[in-house]
Design a protein around this motif. Sequence first.
Motif, PDB file in Angstrom:
ATOM      1  N   GLU A   1       0.831  -1.203   0.000  1.00 49.03           N
ATOM      2  CA  GLU A   1       0.000   0.000   0.000  1.00 49.03           C
ATOM      3  C   GLU A   1       0.864   1.251   0.000  1.00 49.03           C
ATOM      4  N   ALA A   2       1.873   1.244   0.835  1.00 50.23           N
ATOM      5  CA  ALA A   2       2.744   2.419   0.945  1.00 50.23           C
ATOM      6  C   ALA A   2       3.421   2.701  -0.388  1.00 50.23           C
ATOM      7  N   CYS A   3       3.836   1.637  -1.084  1.00 54.20           N
ATOM      8  CA  CYS A   3       4.484   1.818  -2.384  1.00 54.20           C
ATOM      9  C   CYS A   3       3.498   2.375  -3.392  1.00 54.20           C
ATOM     10  N   ASN A   4       2.295   1.892  -3.330  1.00 53.13           N
ATOM     11  CA  ASN A   4       1.286   2.382  -4.265  1.00 53.13           C
ATOM     12  C   ASN A   4       1.017   3.869  -4.078  1.00 53.13           C
TER      13      ASN A   4
ATOM     14  N   GLU B   1       4.447  -0.122 -10.612  1.00 48.16           N
ATOM     15  CA  GLU B   1       3.739   0.461 -11.764  1.00 48.16           C
ATOM     16  C   GLU B   1       2.626  -0.472 -12.239  1.00 48.16           C
ATOM     17  N   ALA B   2       2.942  -1.759 -12.300  1.00 46.05           N
ATOM     18  CA  ALA B   2       1.960  -2.732 -12.778  1.00 46.05           C
ATOM     19  C   ALA B   2       0.754  -2.774 -11.848  1.00 46.05           C
ATOM     20  N   ASN B   3       1.036  -2.785 -10.551  1.00 44.90           N
ATOM     21  CA  ASN B   3      -0.071  -2.817  -9.595  1.00 44.90           C
ATOM     22  C   ASN B   3      -0.929  -1.573  -9.710  1.00 44.90           C
ATOM     23  N   ARG B   4      -0.282  -0.478  -9.892  1.00 46.07           N
ATOM     24  CA  ARG B   4      -1.044   0.766 -10.014  1.00 46.07           C
ATOM     25  C   ARG B   4      -1.924   0.740 -11.241  1.00 46.07           C
ATOM     26  N   ALA B   5      -1.323   0.265 -12.345  1.00 44.01           N
ATOM     27  CA  ALA B   5      -2.076   0.200 -13.588  1.00 44.01           C
ATOM     28  C   ALA B   5      -3.293  -0.707 -13.411  1.00 44.01           C
TER      29      ALA B   5
ATOM     30  N   GLY C   1      -5.088  -0.844 -10.861  1.00 50.39           N
ATOM     31  CA  GLY C   1      -5.940  -0.286  -9.804  1.00 50.39           C
ATOM     32  C   GLY C   1      -5.567  -0.770  -8.423  1.00 50.39           C
ATOM     33  N   GLY C   2      -4.281  -0.975  -8.204  1.00 53.53           N
ATOM     34  CA  GLY C   2      -3.827  -1.413  -6.888  1.00 53.53           C
ATOM     35  C   GLY C   2      -3.343  -2.854  -6.901  1.00 53.53           C
ATOM     36  N   GLY C   3      -3.830  -3.619  -7.839  1.00 47.88           N
ATOM     37  CA  GLY C   3      -3.362  -4.998  -7.952  1.00 47.88           C
ATOM     38  C   GLY C   3      -4.209  -5.959  -7.148  1.00 47.88           C
ATOM     39  N   SER C   4      -4.101  -7.214  -7.500  1.00 45.46           N
ATOM     40  CA  SER C   4      -4.842  -8.254  -6.778  1.00 45.46           C
ATOM     41  C   SER C   4      -4.187  -8.499  -5.420  1.00 45.46           C
ATOM     42  N   TYR C   5      -4.874  -9.260  -4.593  1.00 46.15           N
ATOM     43  CA  TYR C   5      -4.311  -9.598  -3.279  1.00 46.15           C
ATOM     44  C   TYR C   5      -2.944 -10.264  -3.443  1.00 46.15           C
ATOM     45  N   GLU C   6      -2.860 -11.191  -4.391  1.00 44.70           N
ATOM     46  CA  GLU C   6      -1.591 -11.902  -4.617  1.00 44.70           C
ATOM     47  C   GLU C   6      -0.507 -10.950  -5.088  1.00 44.70           C
ATOM     48  N   GLN C   7      -0.893 -10.059  -5.983  1.00 49.65           N
ATOM     49  CA  GLN C   7       0.098  -9.092  -6.483  1.00 49.65           C
ATOM     50  C   GLN C   7       0.607  -8.199  -5.361  1.00 49.65           C
ATOM     51  N   LYS C   8      -0.319  -7.759  -4.538  1.00 49.60           N
ATOM     52  CA  LYS C   8       0.082  -6.911  -3.414  1.00 49.60           C
ATOM     53  C   LYS C   8       1.018  -7.675  -2.484  1.00 49.60           C
ATOM     54  N   LEU C   9       0.646  -8.903  -2.225  1.00 48.94           N
ATOM     55  CA  LEU C   9       1.454  -9.724  -1.328  1.00 48.94           C
ATOM     56  C   LEU C   9       2.861  -9.908  -1.891  1.00 48.94           C
ATOM     57  N   HIS C  10       2.896 -10.182  -3.184  1.00 45.43           N
ATOM     58  CA  HIS C  10       4.180 -10.414  -3.836  1.00 45.43           C
ATOM     59  C   HIS C  10       5.043  -9.151  -3.794  1.00 45.43           C
ATOM     60  N   LEU C  11       4.423  -8.032  -4.135  1.00 45.68           N
ATOM     61  CA  LEU C  11       5.156  -6.762  -4.067  1.00 45.68           C
ATOM     62  C   LEU C  11       5.626  -6.491  -2.642  1.00 45.68           C
ATOM     63  N   GLY C  12       4.702  -6.645  -1.714  1.00 37.47           N
ATOM     64  CA  GLY C  12       5.041  -6.356  -0.326  1.00 37.47           C
ATOM     65  C   GLY C  12       6.170  -7.218   0.183  1.00 37.47           C
ATOM     66  N   GLU C  13       6.155  -8.484  -0.198  1.00 38.86           N
ATOM     67  CA  GLU C  13       7.199  -9.401   0.241  1.00 38.86           C
ATOM     68  C   GLU C  13       8.557  -8.973  -0.325  1.00 38.86           C
TER      69      GLU C  13
END
Lengths: 144, 252
Positions: A65-68, B138-142, B144-156
């Motif tokens: 979220e923070a990155c977004n 960028e992909a997640n933003r495009a 609209g924030g990304g799916s739960y899995e995408q967010k998790l992957h990015l966050g990790e």
Amino acid sequence: MTVVPAQQTGGAGGTSGLYDVIELILDRGLVIDAFVRVSLVGIEILKIDVRVVVASVDTYLRFAEACNRLDLEAGPRKDPGLPDLVGEVTESGARGKSKGALSGAAETISDAFKQARDDGRGEEEPARPRARRSSSRSRKEEQE
Amino acid sequence: MTTYIYGIAAATHPALPEGMGGIGEPERKVRVVRHGKLAAIVSDSPDDLRPKRRDLLAHQSVLDEAGAGGAVLPMRFGSLAQDDEAVVAVLAELADHYEERLNALEGKAEYNVKAAHDEQAVLHQVLAENPELRAMVEANRAAGGGSYEQKLHLGESVTAAVRAREESDSVEVRRALEPCAEAVSVGPEGTGWLANVSFLVRRDAAAGFVAAVEELRKDQPHLELTVHGPLPPYSFVDLGPAEPAEDAASVR
């Protein structure tokens, strides 16, 4: 008499200094086998052994979220007054402020101690913390 | 009546805080128990002593006061002896060791430095250094924030990058300040900071140490540095060549 675990007062303003050095007072310093130590039950939570960034789903989602929300075009020290960065005041932002305020007093720190001592003795000699008298901390317990 | 011990100093210490208010409610008066070349800073102890904020502050204040006038070996909070005679016995038994430590710590104080990341700033940094992470953002933003899995992957991935950064920054904090210190003691990790390091600094070199902290702050704006000092040398009481090898656990 109520025993307030020290960490509960740790987050509040001037006492954060005590929180910051409490592990020195409790966990370091000389230990002599012939002496007994008082029980520290009630503040053992202070012996924190968690890793700094805890790897958990919550952390992952928070960072995502923070990155977004991050403005990738701006420098890391972008003026915080610009609107797109300040959608919300994050916890770390607030913490940063209080730390900044504290760390400004690096030279004499333990500011919080002095403040706490000053609190205890009212208005007398606030500028000369070393000149304290034996009757100094009379009012502190009301906060405990 | 049990005796509470704040610290140990040389008998020649010019300004021990005798008569100062110590732990307890009402405050117990600070006394000095002397034996040979050593002096223990003590007071009576309340029967129900607990690690309350007021008592922790009292412990720290007494040591702070004593430390301002000369070297003191600070006790860990909460050390109790049966009576003053028991304190004298300890002073007598380990006199050489304490005298050596007091000499070694004369004119020096502890500065505790804690470092944390400014989260915004460190995220900027890891993204700037890592095109893959940036692409994921960028992909997640495009999307609209990304799916739960995408967010998790990015966050990790971001978490791993920030962790790595914490480790290198922890080394950097130590490297930057070590030259201004006589000794270094690394404290336990904990939530809220990436480095927790104590430095033993000569009091006459304290300005240089503080300047080095300021320099580090300027060089590494993504680090939030909190400095506490001068403190009694809590982290440095046990170091030194004369540390006795006796160890209760290994003897028995």
